[in-house]
Motif scaffolding. Structure first.
Motif, PDB file in Angstrom:
ATOM      1  N   GLY A  71       6.583  -1.304   4.909  1.00  0.00           N
ATOM      2  CA  GLY A  71       6.768   0.144   4.981  1.00  0.00           C
ATOM      3  C   GLY A  71       7.101   0.591   6.390  1.00  0.00           C
ATOM      4  O   GLY A  71       6.741  -0.064   7.375  1.00  0.00           O
ATOM      5  N   GLY A 111       8.249   1.511   1.492  1.00  0.00           N
ATOM      6  CA  GLY A 111       8.116   2.954   1.601  1.00  0.00           C
ATOM      7  C   GLY A 111       8.578   3.461   2.959  1.00  0.00           C
ATOM      8  O   GLY A 111       8.435   2.782   3.982  1.00  0.00           O
ATOM      9  N   GLY A 117      -1.195  -0.288   2.102  1.00  0.00           N
ATOM     10  CA  GLY A 117      -0.991   1.150   2.227  1.00  0.00           C
ATOM     11  C   GLY A 117      -0.658   1.552   3.650  1.00  0.00           C
ATOM     12  O   GLY A 117      -1.074   0.901   4.615  1.00  0.00           O
ATOM     13  N   GLY A 166       3.576   0.671   1.782  1.00  0.00           N
ATOM     14  CA  GLY A 166       3.775   2.115   1.811  1.00  0.00           C
ATOM     15  C   GLY A 166       4.101   2.609   3.213  1.00  0.00           C
ATOM     16  O   GLY A 166       3.785   1.966   4.214  1.00  0.00           O
ATOM     17  N   THR A 224       6.730   7.710   1.564  1.00  0.00           N
ATOM     18  CA  THR A 224       6.959   7.279   0.186  1.00  0.00           C
ATOM     19  C   THR A 224       6.273   5.944  -0.087  1.00  0.00           C
ATOM     20  O   THR A 224       6.027   5.142   0.819  1.00  0.00           O
ATOM     21  CB  THR A 224       8.461   7.154  -0.117  1.00  0.00           C
ATOM     22  N   VAL A 225       5.992   5.725  -1.372  1.00  0.00           N
ATOM     23  CA  VAL A 225       5.336   4.489  -1.795  1.00  0.00           C
ATOM     24  C   VAL A 225       6.360   3.364  -1.865  1.00  0.00           C
ATOM     25  O   VAL A 225       7.574   3.595  -1.949  1.00  0.00           O
ATOM     26  CB  VAL A 225       4.661   4.675  -3.169  1.00  0.00           C
ATOM     27  N   GLY A 267      -2.908   4.353   0.569  1.00  0.00           N
ATOM     28  CA  GLY A 267      -2.512   4.955   1.842  1.00  0.00           C
ATOM     29  C   GLY A 267      -3.699   5.602   2.532  1.00  0.00           C
ATOM     30  O   GLY A 267      -4.609   6.125   1.878  1.00  0.00           O
ATOM     31  N   ALA A 289       1.227   6.484   2.564  1.00  0.00           N
ATOM     32  CA  ALA A 289       1.572   6.278   1.164  1.00  0.00           C
ATOM     33  C   ALA A 289       1.029   4.939   0.664  1.00  0.00           C
ATOM     34  O   ALA A 289       0.818   4.001   1.439  1.00  0.00           O
ATOM     35  CB  ALA A 289       3.094   6.323   0.976  1.00  0.00           C
ATOM     36  N   ASN A 290       0.845   4.854  -0.642  1.00  0.00           N
ATOM     37  CA  ASN A 290       0.315   3.633  -1.249  1.00  0.00           C
ATOM     38  C   ASN A 290       1.324   2.487  -1.205  1.00  0.00           C
ATOM     39  O   ASN A 290       2.542   2.706  -1.258  1.00  0.00           O
ATOM     40  CB  ASN A 290      -0.062   3.877  -2.707  1.00  0.00           C
ATOM     41  N   GLY A 291       0.801   1.279  -1.151  1.00  0.00           N
ATOM     42  CA  GLY A 291       1.633   0.101  -1.341  1.00  0.00           C
ATOM     43  C   GLY A 291       1.900  -0.137  -2.817  1.00  0.00           C
ATOM     44  O   GLY A 291       1.190   0.367  -3.693  1.00  0.00           O
ATOM     45  N   ALA A 292       2.937  -0.915  -3.117  1.00  0.00           N
ATOM     46  CA  ALA A 292       3.313  -1.205  -4.501  1.00  0.00           C
ATOM     47  C   ALA A 292       2.498  -2.368  -5.055  1.00  0.00           C
ATOM     48  O   ALA A 292       2.139  -3.304  -4.326  1.00  0.00           O
ATOM     49  CB  ALA A 292       4.793  -1.539  -4.592  1.00  0.00           C
TER      50      ALA A 292
END
Length: 298
Positions: free
Chosen positions: A237, A255, A69, A272, A262-263, A110, A284-287
């Motif tokens: 990211g 991201g 994140g 992210g 953005t993720v 995130g 933002a969150n990681g995938a």
């Protein structure tokens, strides 16, 4: 070259997961087999799935851990670091008949308080694709997460902006050959120039913020054509910037950093984006990660 895990499968035939094709077939409950150009594919995105090998066979695999994140832009003063991409593994394995548990690593969260959290590992057949490190963030300068902070990581998170003129924060380091280090964050000539570094990717290091004005771009991911189309996985990211331009995510799947970070692209294990701008912004969150299994139809 396509980006993300859309999943890029071209002309295809969908068949039920329990359908037999040859004497060497593989099934998994809830996962539909895809047939293309002499190969069968199973694509795993659920948290845990049992794959059944009915007869011994050789498979190609791709594994990606969950991305990290992005870090928080706290008190609208420090750009958050980008999250690191998850570790990436590819290869060929000879599987004997039996059951195999495939666990997909979730992406990191995130930074809502300070730093982004690291992702989670993806496992299959005794192999582990490591998670991406979280990006730095908080009221004080914070390094990106790496092996010294949260166990081994595939790629390190980017460092946050600093609080001292012309001083950098360190990005988390990666674990070869699965990933690379995150970029450094920095404060430049004044307190208005504070930006985070980009998270590392499986294909390269995260970009550092050279002057504190602009955030670093996320490290490159790695392209794979295991699904029949070339797709990128495990990119870093971008780092957030307080007053300049925030960093973009690596390879179009990490991201982006910024005031609305953005993720990472779904099921690519990408990091992210870090928070940026002139207000308090969470990273933002990681995938989540992914496993792709491919074997011959003949």
């Amino acid at each position: 070259m396509r980006m993300g895990i859309g999943l890029g499968l071209g002309t295809q035939q969908q068949t039920g997961s329990g359908a037999a094709d040859t004497s060497n077939y593989i099934t998994a409950e809830g996962v539909s087999r895809v047939d293309i150009s002499g190969y069968h594919y199973l694509i795993f995105t659920a948290a845990s799935t049992t794959m059944v090998v009915n007869n011994g066979c050789s498979v190609d695999y791709l594994m990606v851990g969950g991305g990290g994140g992005g870090g928080k832009n706290t008190d609208s003063t420090l750009g958050g670091g980008g999250g690191g991409g998850g570790g990436l593994l590819t290869g060929t394995a000879s599987l004997t008949a039996g059951n195999y548990i495939i666990a997909i690593g979730a992406g990191g969260v995130g930074g809502a308080t300070n730093m982004g959290s690291s992702g989670n590992p993806t496992t299959f057949n005794g192999l582990t694709a490591l998670p991406g490190g979280g990006g730095g963030g908080g009221n004080n300068a914070a390094n990106g997460l790496s092996a010294t902070d949260n166990g081994s990581t595939g790629s390190g998170g980017g460092g946050s902006g600093h609080t001292t003129n012309n001083t950098s924060t360190v990005g988390g380091y990666g674990t070869a050959p699965q990933g690379y280090a995150g970029g450094t964050g920095r404060q430049g000539e004044s307190s208005s120039n504070r930006s985070g570094g980009g998270g590392g990717g499986a294909g390269g290091v995260g970009e550092s913020s050279a002057d504190g004005i602009n955030g670093g771009a996320g490290g490159a991911g790695v392209a794979s054509n295991i699904t029949g189309s070339s797709l990128y996985y495990a990119a870093g990211g971008g780092g957030g910037s307080r007053s300049g331009t925030s960093g973009t995510g690596g390879s179009g799947v990490g991201g982006n950093g910024g005031a609305t970070p953005t993720v990472g692209a779904a099921n690519t294990g990408s990091g992210g984006g870090g928070g940026g701008g002139n207000s308090v912004v969470n990273g933002a969150n990681g995938a989540d990660g992914v496993v792709v299994i491919r074997w011959s139809a003949t």
